[in-house]
Design a protein around this motif. Structure first.
Motif, PDB file in Angstrom:
ATOM      1  N   ARG A 110      -7.906   1.490  -2.789  1.00 56.70           N
ATOM      2  CA  ARG A 110      -9.268   0.933  -2.772  1.00 56.70           C
ATOM      3  C   ARG A 110     -10.121   1.581  -3.856  1.00 56.70           C
ATOM      4  NH1 ARG A 110      -9.308   0.880   3.903  1.00 56.70           N
ATOM      5  NH2 ARG A 110      -7.540  -0.565   4.045  1.00 56.70           N
ATOM      6  N   GLU A 111     -11.036   2.464  -3.483  1.00 56.83           N
ATOM      7  CA  GLU A 111     -11.967   2.981  -4.482  1.00 56.83           C
ATOM      8  C   GLU A 111     -11.294   3.867  -5.521  1.00 56.83           C
ATOM      9  OE1 GLU A 111     -12.519   5.804  -0.866  1.00 56.83           O
ATOM     10  OE2 GLU A 111     -11.855   3.747  -1.280  1.00 56.83           O
ATOM     11  N   GLU A 115       0.820  -1.207   0.000  1.00 56.74           N
ATOM     12  CA  GLU A 115       0.000   0.000   0.000  1.00 56.74           C
ATOM     13  C   GLU A 115       0.857   1.262   0.000  1.00 56.74           C
ATOM     14  OE1 GLU A 115      -2.593  -0.388   3.387  1.00 56.74           O
ATOM     15  OE2 GLU A 115      -4.263  -1.051   2.118  1.00 56.74           O
ATOM     16  N   HIS A 175      -5.090   4.887   1.535  1.00 58.74           N
ATOM     17  CA  HIS A 175      -6.230   3.961   1.496  1.00 58.74           C
ATOM     18  C   HIS A 175      -7.116   4.243   0.287  1.00 58.74           C
ATOM     19  CE1 HIS A 175      -5.860   3.183   6.124  1.00 58.74           C
ATOM     20  NE2 HIS A 175      -5.011   2.446   5.411  1.00 58.74           N
TER      21      HIS A 175
END
Length: 425
Positions: A413-414, A295, A409
């Motif tokens: 993710r989105e 990440e 994050h």
């Protein structure tokens, strides 16, 4: 021993008379020893109309590609620029001599910026003396900045203007709520006499620092130049009016908002490299030693996509105006005029001649299939203020850390993009 008042006054008068006599002797000696000028002007310099590069420019009009290469712009753009700056650089003829025209003044200034040649060298192509060039070029640079800065170096003054910049960053570089990319570039100079180590930087050279904030179109929205090269990276930013207003909340930056197609709220931020401090309104990459997860590596890649815009802007600026590949050898106040003129010209040419001034081969291009980065004529390492692996992280605010983690994050993710895993190790 006791002296009378009259004796004391007489002594003072004698001393004054001797001092005056000595001064007269010195002045007379200087006048006698002063070398007489052989001639008012060299004969070949009086034939500027015959030998000047203006004649060459007239021929280059029939070879548009060569004209662009000579002045870094096409004829139409040059004539537009000349019409804008001419009122500020037009001089009057006298009974002694004809003035140097605005056309000659602008052309020689642009050629100086394009080549970085010395005044002594420029005199042979321009047929203008180095002494005159030493006045003409700084004056023309100051005039260029004056006529172009309001239109072509606009700093956002409202939330709507900031959001326009942010929207373009998101569309082009997949980075939401980005207000601009910040970086600094050391401009090498010949230090002025008796300046000691004032301009000596960590690279072992003498320099002044150009701090820039760039939008998604490679245009500077802010340029601050003049801090000497020995000032630390954080000090360069802190010396600016921009940083003062940022701390006081006077920049009208939008408040934290929800990101499009996401339920996540993120603040509006500037992106920078590790040479700058992590803040809630300024984020930078994780250090190499901290890249313990996929990440974090994805975050660094996504941040790099937006941040390298400012490195590309510096690269385009230096490749088009070769003055930045030399040690500028003029007075510091004139260096400021030269650099700021080049910055506004950069923005002016990106808007009016984007294909010839900043074509795609000037910047990074990504191969989203195999994860490689195609780099052409620009090396971003030349513009870094400090090696990313050398900075001490210092004390970082927990809130600023949380902002960076929230962006991380989102990117994983989105807000992920299909090719991002191809660009991480």
């Amino acid at each position: 021993m006791v002296f009378s008042r009259s004796m004391t006054m007489a002594s003072k008068d004698d001393a004054d008379a001797l001092a005056l006599l000595g001064l007269l002797l010195v002045v007379n000696g200087r006048v006698k020893n002063k070398k007489k000028r052989e001639k008012w002007c060299k004969d070949w310099l009086l034939k500027r109309r015959n030998y000047s590069h203006i004649n060459l420019l007239n021929e280059l009009r029939f070879e548009p590609k060569d004209f662009k290469n000579y002045l870094r712009m096409d004829e139409k753009t040059y004539l537009k620029l000349l019409s804008m700056v001419a009122p500020l650089i037009t001089k009057k003829n006298t009974v002694m001599r004809s003035c140097i025209s605005p056309h000659q003044r602008l052309a020689v200034t642009l050629r100086f910026l394009a080549t970085g040649r010395s005044y002594e060298d420029m005199k042979y192509s321009s047929v203008i003396s180095p002494q005159a060039l030493g006045k003409i070029i700084p004056e023309t640079c100051a005039a260029l900045y004056k006529v172009l800065c309001k239109e072509y170096l606009k700093f956002p003054k409202s939330q709507e203007e900031w959001k326009e910049i942010s929207q373009l960053f998101e569309e082009r570089w997949n980075f939401p709520h980005c207000l601009g990319a910040i970086d600094g570039k050391h401009i090498d100079i010949i230090p002025p006499a008796e300046s000691g180590s004032e301009f000596f930087n960590y690279k072992g050279r003498h320099s002044m620092v150009l701090l820039g904030i760039v939008n998604a179109k490679y245009q500077f929205i802010l340029a601050d130049f003049g801090t000497n090269g020995r000032i630390s990276d954080g000090g360069v930013l802190q010396n600016t009016k921009f940083f003062e207003m940022l701390n006081k909340g006077e920049l009208h930056i939008p408040s934290e908002e929800r990101v499009k197609e996401s339920a996540r709220n993120l603040p509006y931020v500037f992106v920078a490299d590790d040479a700058f401090a992590l803040r809630t309104d300024m984020i930078k990459p994780f250090r190499q030693a901290d890249l313990t997860s996929q990440e974090k590596r994805i975050f660094n890649y996504r941040l790099s996509r937006a941040r390298r815009i400012v490195e590309n802007a510096f690269g385009i600026l230096a490749s088009r105006f070769r003055i930045f590949h030399t040690q500028i050898n003029v007075e510091p106040e004139n260096i400021v005029k030269i650099v700021m003129a080049a910055v506004v010209l950069h923005n002016f040419l990106i808007q009016h001649s984007p294909r010839s001034y900043a074509p795609q081969e000037c910047v990074h291009q990504e191969n989203t299939v195999d994860g490689s980065i195609i780099t052409y004529g620009y090396n971003p390492l030349n513009s870094n203020m400090e090696n990313l692996e050398q900075r001490n992280p210092g004390n970082i605010n927990d809130t600023a850390k949380n902002v960076r983690v929230n962006f991380m994050h989102y990117f994983c993710r989105e807000g992920r993009v299909p090719w991002q895993n191809n660009f991480i190790v």
